[in-house]
Structures are given as C-alpha cells and as structure tokens.
Design an enzyme around this catalytic site. Sequence first.
Site, PDB file in Angstrom:
ATOM      1  N   ASN A 212      25.063 -64.248 -21.850  1.00 34.80           N
ATOM      2  CA  ASN A 212      24.732 -62.748 -20.323  1.00 34.80           C
ATOM      3  C   ASN A 212      26.319 -62.956 -20.321  1.00 34.80           C
ATOM      4  OD1 ASN A 212      23.959 -60.738 -19.142  1.00 34.80           O
ATOM      5  ND2 ASN A 212      21.835 -62.001 -19.132  1.00 34.80           N
ATOM      6  N   THR A 213      26.091 -62.137 -19.375  1.00 33.90           N
ATOM      7  CA  THR A 213      28.356 -61.214 -18.766  1.00 33.90           C
ATOM      8  C   THR A 213      28.347 -62.973 -17.877  1.00 33.90           C
ATOM      9  OG1 THR A 213      26.466 -60.127 -16.854  1.00 33.90           O
ATOM     10  CG2 THR A 213      27.674 -59.559 -18.608  1.00 33.90           C
TER      11      THR A 213
ATOM     12  N   THR B 160      30.754 -55.130 -25.484  1.00 36.52           N
ATOM     13  CA  THR B 160      31.690 -54.641 -25.017  1.00 36.52           C
ATOM     14  C   THR B 160      32.941 -54.376 -25.993  1.00 36.52           C
ATOM     15  OG1 THR B 160      31.489 -55.949 -23.560  1.00 36.52           O
ATOM     16  CG2 THR B 160      33.954 -55.211 -23.205  1.00 36.52           C
TER      17      THR B 160
ATOM     18  N   ASN C 221      30.098 -54.501 -15.051  1.00 31.82           N
ATOM     19  CA  ASN C 221      28.613 -53.818 -14.568  1.00 31.82           C
ATOM     20  C   ASN C 221      28.206 -54.876 -13.267  1.00 31.82           C
ATOM     21  OD1 ASN C 221      25.778 -54.505 -14.945  1.00 31.82           O
ATOM     22  ND2 ASN C 221      27.338 -55.706 -16.588  1.00 31.82           N
ATOM     23  N   ARG C 222      27.645 -53.978 -12.969  1.00 25.39           N
ATOM     24  CA  ARG C 222      26.913 -54.345 -11.951  1.00 25.39           C
ATOM     25  C   ARG C 222      25.462 -53.630 -11.974  1.00 25.39           C
ATOM     26  NH1 ARG C 222      31.176 -54.421  -8.186  1.00 25.39           N
ATOM     27  NH2 ARG C 222      31.061 -51.815  -6.875  1.00 25.39           N
TER      28      ARG C 222
ATOM     29  N   GLY D  95      32.267 -61.761 -25.544  1.00 24.00           N
ATOM     30  CA  GLY D  95      33.616 -61.453 -26.273  1.00 24.00           C
ATOM     31  C   GLY D  95      33.869 -61.100 -27.601  1.00 24.00           C
TER      32      GLY D  95
ATOM     33  N   LYS E 232      17.439 -65.448 -22.950  1.00 20.33           N
ATOM     34  CA  LYS E 232      19.055 -65.254 -22.690  1.00 20.33           C
ATOM     35  C   LYS E 232      19.456 -65.654 -21.399  1.00 20.33           C
ATOM     36  CE  LYS E 232      22.247 -61.294 -23.170  1.00 20.33           C
ATOM     37  NZ  LYS E 232      22.342 -60.185 -23.708  1.00 20.33           N
TER      38      LYS E 232
ATOM     39  N   SER F 130      20.493 -61.846 -16.392  1.00 12.75           N
ATOM     40  CA  SER F 130      21.372 -61.422 -15.519  1.00 12.75           C
ATOM     41  C   SER F 130      22.204 -61.406 -13.989  1.00 12.75           C
ATOM     42  CB  SER F 130      20.852 -59.685 -15.191  1.00 12.75           C
ATOM     43  OG  SER F 130      21.334 -58.842 -14.739  1.00 12.75           O
TER      44      SER F 130
ATOM     45  N   ASN G  66      22.948 -59.326 -11.879  1.00 13.16           N
ATOM     46  CA  ASN G  66      22.918 -58.262 -11.111  1.00 13.16           C
ATOM     47  C   ASN G  66      21.921 -58.245 -10.800  1.00 13.16           C
ATOM     48  OD1 ASN G  66      25.580 -57.488 -11.617  1.00 13.16           O
ATOM     49  ND2 ASN G  66      25.128 -57.143 -13.593  1.00 13.16           N
ATOM     50  N   THR G  67      20.523 -58.968 -10.368  1.00 13.53           N
ATOM     51  CA  THR G  67      19.179 -58.471  -9.634  1.00 13.53           C
ATOM     52  C   THR G  67      19.094 -60.039  -9.026  1.00 13.53           C
ATOM     53  OG1 THR G  67      18.245 -57.661 -11.718  1.00 13.53           O
ATOM     54  CG2 THR G  67      16.739 -58.529 -10.126  1.00 13.53           C
TER      55      THR G  67
ATOM     56  N   PHE H  77      19.893 -53.817 -14.162  1.00 12.74           N
ATOM     57  CA  PHE H  77      18.331 -53.283 -14.566  1.00 12.74           C
ATOM     58  C   PHE H  77      17.671 -51.300 -14.490  1.00 12.74           C
ATOM     59  CE2 PHE H  77      16.725 -57.845 -14.742  1.00 12.74           C
ATOM     60  CZ  PHE H  77      17.720 -57.993 -15.631  1.00 12.74           C
TER      61      PHE H  77
ATOM     62  N   GLY I 154      21.511 -53.740 -23.215  1.00 13.65           N
ATOM     63  CA  GLY I 154      21.784 -53.499 -22.158  1.00 13.65           C
ATOM     64  C   GLY I 154      22.270 -52.600 -21.876  1.00 13.65           C
ATOM     65  N   LEU I 155      23.156 -51.704 -23.826  1.00  8.42           N
ATOM     66  CA  LEU I 155      24.050 -50.704 -23.742  1.00  8.42           C
ATOM     67  C   LEU I 155      22.936 -49.514 -23.815  1.00  8.42           C
ATOM     68  CD1 LEU I 155      26.707 -49.093 -24.758  1.00  8.42           C
ATOM     69  CD2 LEU I 155      25.472 -49.407 -27.172  1.00  8.42           C
TER      70      LEU I 155
END
Length: 344
Positions: A252-253, A325, A114-115, A303, A223, A181, A183-184, A118, A66-67
């Site tokens: 994941n988040t 993070t 974050n959103r 975390g 994941k 994720s 965000n998809t 990808f 992700g980074l």
Amino acid sequence: MSLIPYALPRSILFSLDPELAHELTMGALARFQNTPLACAWGAKRVEDPVELAGITFPNRIGMAAGLDKNGRCIDGLGALGFGFVEVGTVTPKAQPGNPKPRMFRLPEANALINRLGFNNDGLDAFVANVRKARFREQGGILGLNIGKNATTPIDNAVDDYLACLNGVYPWADYVTVNISSPNTKNLRELQSDEALDRLLGALQARRVTLQAEHHRQVPIFVKIAPDLSEAQVSVIAATLQNNGIDGVIATNTTIGRDAVKGLQHAEETGGLSGAPVFEASNMVIRQLRAALGPRFPIIGVGGVMSGADARAKLDAGADLVQIYTGLIYKGPALVTECAKALKG
C-alpha cells in the site's frame, strides 16, 4: 491503441484540483465505457497468460485498488489493456471519507499523497456496479477489495470484513483484504500478529461456508503496508500461511516522507504513492519471497513508472504487478509498456 496523446489531457487535468480531476476522469470513463468513444483510450490487451492462485490471468499487469472505489469504471479501465482490475476499497456502509482537501500532487517526485479514507457508496451500490460490468465476460480478472467503516471500532473490524466478504464473494475472481491504508484510524493495527490471526481465521472460516453455498472457491489476498520491519513481515508471512490465505499484495502507500522532503505538500498527512515508494515496496516483496518460499503468490505494487520498473517487481519476487499513480503521471500507454516488459 489510444487515439489521444496523453500530454494534452494530462496538462488539462493537472491544472485542476487533484480530486476534481479524478472525479472528472472517472465520470468520463463510467459514461463512455462500452461505447465507440472508448477507442479514445483503449488498447489491445497483451496476451501473456499466467496461472496464479488457481486463476488464469490474461497478462501480468493489473489496476490497483483505490482508483475506482465504487466499481463504476471496471470496463473503462479494462479497456486500457489490463489483465486484471481491482476495485474498492468498499465498506459495508457508505461513508464520505476524510475532510477535503485530501489529495495532493508532488509532480517533481512523480508522487501523490492522499488521505481519502475509504470514501465510497457502500456495499450494495458497489455490488450493483460490479454486476453490470462486462470485463469478466471478456476474459479479464476482477479483484474486489474490502475494508472496514471508519466508525466501526477496531475491536469489531472482523464484522465489517465478514459482511463485505459475504456481499462480494459471488462476483469476485479474488478478494483483497485491505488492512494497510494509513487513512482509517487504527486500521494498520490489524497487521499485528494476534489481530491478523483472528481476522484471517474468521475470513477463512466464512469462506468455507461461502464456497459450499456458491460452489466455487474464491482466493483471498491480503494487502500490506511498506512501513514494516523485516520481523513484522516475517510474522505476517507465517500468519498468511497458517490461515490458508492464497496470496499477498505488497504494498500500500507509505507514511514515510524521506524521499520527498522539502517538496511542496510533502508534510501533508496521508499515504504517499508513486515513485518514492518503489524501493520500499520492492524490499517488502523480497522479504516476503524469502519468508514464503518460491510458490506463494505475490502481487507487487508501488512506484511503477515504466516497463523496467514493472520488471524490477518480478525480479524482487512478485508474480504479478499493479499500477495506480504511474497511470496518472504516465498515461494509458504505461499499461501496454508494462505488459510487454513482463511477458515471457
């Protein structure tokens, strides 16, 4: 050890928009990796070899995906002392991701939302970057994380994952299948039993072909999200084992917001990462370990802000630990602190 105390660059970066700060940091890493300037952030890798899924990891601490979505900074990240670096998520075709703004800091909670969705330059550019990296030649382990394009219907998701597996297989020490994720749109539906069984069955069948073609077996990890019930975790665990998957990354988040209620940006949509996801991810790790038995590989992530946090992941049942993070909030010294805490 790093020549620059992190407090100064952090204060500058935190004065900027989060995504701009991210882009500037990644640009600098990409430009100055493998040059004498890398000593400004580099650190000697803690040697603590451990074998997992047929791979010997130099130590137990890794960079989470992700980074570095495009695999541009593998050597720059590796110089921080990581035993393994995971890059991506990559999709078959380039895509811009979700509209900006799409990254938000919650400093009171050591957290990010974050959103991004990808956002990446596509499979061909990703593989070209991976092939340039020297990290593997220097003993580091490289994970390549794959996903699906936003425009691909969920019913056709398998095609995207297979295309990515074909592309990354020759260059990966392990491949991570990202189905978690938030965000998809609809991506997390792939965690349900039938969809997951179909996807993993197809990937395993394709791996048999790729193994014969390339004369090497590359482990496949999956994941998963922290927002799962114990029953869902149990079904996922059984599906992983039934399909011959080599390991699991948890987690994941989160889409949960209870831990950051009332804070600025807390109601932004997207995945919450950092300290607030620590306990949720540990719970999933414990449930996975109970369901999978003592030897199934688990990578814990979520975390980690200190060496003690990293150790708690092992205590929960993880074999290896990743950070993301925590690196943004605590800086490069966190890598060595965690590696030392996990040693022995």
